[in-house]
Design an enzyme around this catalytic site. Structure first.
Site, PDB file in Angstrom:
ATOM      1  N   GLU A 134      -1.012  -8.634   5.188  1.00  0.00           N
ATOM      2  CA  GLU A 134      -0.837  -8.768   6.651  1.00  0.00           C
ATOM      3  C   GLU A 134      -2.168  -8.651   7.396  1.00  0.00           C
ATOM      4  OE1 GLU A 134      -0.410  -6.097   4.988  1.00  0.00           O
ATOM      5  OE2 GLU A 134      -0.849  -4.310   6.192  1.00  0.00           O
TER       6      GLU A 134
ATOM      7  N   HIS B 173      -3.509  -5.606   1.265  1.00  0.00           N
ATOM      8  CA  HIS B 173      -2.792  -5.802   2.531  1.00  0.00           C
ATOM      9  C   HIS B 173      -2.775  -7.270   2.943  1.00  0.00           C
ATOM     10  CE1 HIS B 173      -2.315  -1.598   3.999  1.00  0.00           C
ATOM     11  NE2 HIS B 173      -3.331  -1.366   3.198  1.00  0.00           N
TER      12      HIS B 173
ATOM     13  N   CYS C 278       0.842  -1.209   0.000  1.00  0.00           N
ATOM     14  CA  CYS C 278       0.000   0.000   0.000  1.00  0.00           C
ATOM     15  C   CYS C 278       0.875   1.256   0.000  1.00  0.00           C
ATOM     16  CB  CYS C 278      -0.968  -0.039   1.182  1.00  0.00           C
ATOM     17  SG  CYS C 278      -2.315   1.144   1.000  1.00  0.00           S
TER      18      CYS C 278
END
Lengths: 267, 79
Positions: free
Chosen positions: A205, A203, A86
């Site tokens: 994560e 994302h 990002c």
């Protein structure tokens, strides 16, 4: 493995990255303040998401001048793995470590929701555990994710298989409808020509544990770790068959199906 | 010397903010307005008396930081 997570003023996904690499994947994690001038001793570097420097001027435009970025550039040039997520992707673009630029989402909205991405290149150190064409469900959260590059750059991205992820429908069809932000050619993630630097808007994560009902992101981050482990084993066993400049070509192992490209000469 | 710098999206690059403003102007009754483009305006004081040197310096600032020349054009005046 020791994964470095760079912390810029305004990073806000740094702890999520640390949590997944440390607590989910069992790796050592070093938080690297943006004023550091060295990244030695790290096996990979993550530039996390957030709003570095408040997105002033342009996203990533100021962060790229942080002292640590010169070390990250050298690390990348030597073949070290660098993942930008990002805002990290936006910083890599501004720093010129990846080609192209980010524009405002065509809807003008900040979009925070799950999207589907198709793995277009499963031969990078970040996608080694993916199948080619696999569809992953991963959240995005950005206002400036409309990827743009001039036609010559896009042609070279395609020719070198540098387009790693594209926004798609749940069944894998890459359509205009599946494109959340107007990104050119539905591009969600690209790597550099050597394959050791990846930038992606989604994302991973944020979806790396089954308790969150989705652990598709884990595949990407675990690919990095497994690829690094394999490279270390190969080096310990002296199995590097060929070294071309900074690019170590390691024989692939049929048993785990991981392929590595653009590895570091030394870890 | 003062530098007045304009940074705008290159022609041909979609400017969704410009489009939104164009629609708002139309709603207000400004039917003649078209092709709205949004940009940035920066001004700065430069401790330099030589105009040629100032031009070189501001151009360098624009190329290195103030504009992303992949997507943006810039122009400036010195006063």
């Amino acid at each position: 493995m020791n994964i470095g997570v760079v912390v810029f003023p305004g990073s806000n996904c740094d702890h999520d990255c640390r949590y997944v690499f440390r607590d989910v994947l069992g790796q050592d994690v070093t938080m690297v303040w943006h004023k550091e001038r060295s990244v030695s001793g790290l096996d990979a570097i993550v530039l996390p998401g957030g709003f570095s420097y408040g997105d002033y001027l342009r996203t990533g435009a100021i962060a790229r001048f942080s002292p640590v970025m010169e070390a990250v550039r050298e690390y990348a040039e030597e073949g070290g793995l660098v993942l930008g997520i990002c805002n990290g992707f936006q910083i890599l673009l501004e720093a010129g470590l990846l080609p192209g630029a980010m524009l405002r989402n065509d809807s003008l909205h900040f979009i925070c929701r799950d999207v589907y991405v198709k793995v277009e290149n499963a031969a990078t150190p970040f996608t080694g555990a993916c199948e080619s064409g696999q569809v992953l469900q991963i959240p995005i959260a950005h206002a400036d994710g409309h990827y743009y590059a001039d036609p010559v750059t896009v042609a070279s991205l395609k020719a070198n298989a540098q387009i790693v992820f594209r926004y798609c429908m749940p069944d894998g069809r890459v359509t205009k409808e599946a494109n959340p932000n107007g990104s050119l050619d539905n591009i969600a993630g690209i790597c550099n020509a050597a394959g050791n630097v990846l930038g992606m808007m989604p994302h991973p994560e944020r979806c790396a544990e089954s308790i969150l009902s989705n652990d598709d992101g884990r595949i990407i981050l675990a690919s990095m770790v497994e690829g690094l482990k394999k490279r270390r084993r190969a080096e310990e066993w002296g199995e590097i068959s060929e070294v071309q400049g900074n690019k170590a070509v390691i024989p692939s192992r049929a048993e785990d199906g991981l392929k590595i490209r653009g590895g570091r000469g030394k870890v | 010397m003062k530098a007045k710098i304009h940074v705008t999206l290159k022609q041909g690059i979609l400017d969704p903010q410009g489009k939104a403003i164009e629609h708002a102007l139309e709603t207000l009754g400004f039917k003649n307005a078209a092709n709205v483009r949004v940009g940035k305006y920066l001004e700065l004081d430069l401790d330099e008396q030589d105009r040629a040197k100032a031009e070189v310096e501001v151009k360098s600032m624009c190329e290195k930081l103030l504009a992303n020349t992949i997507i943006e054009d810039y122009r400036f005046e010195l006063t």
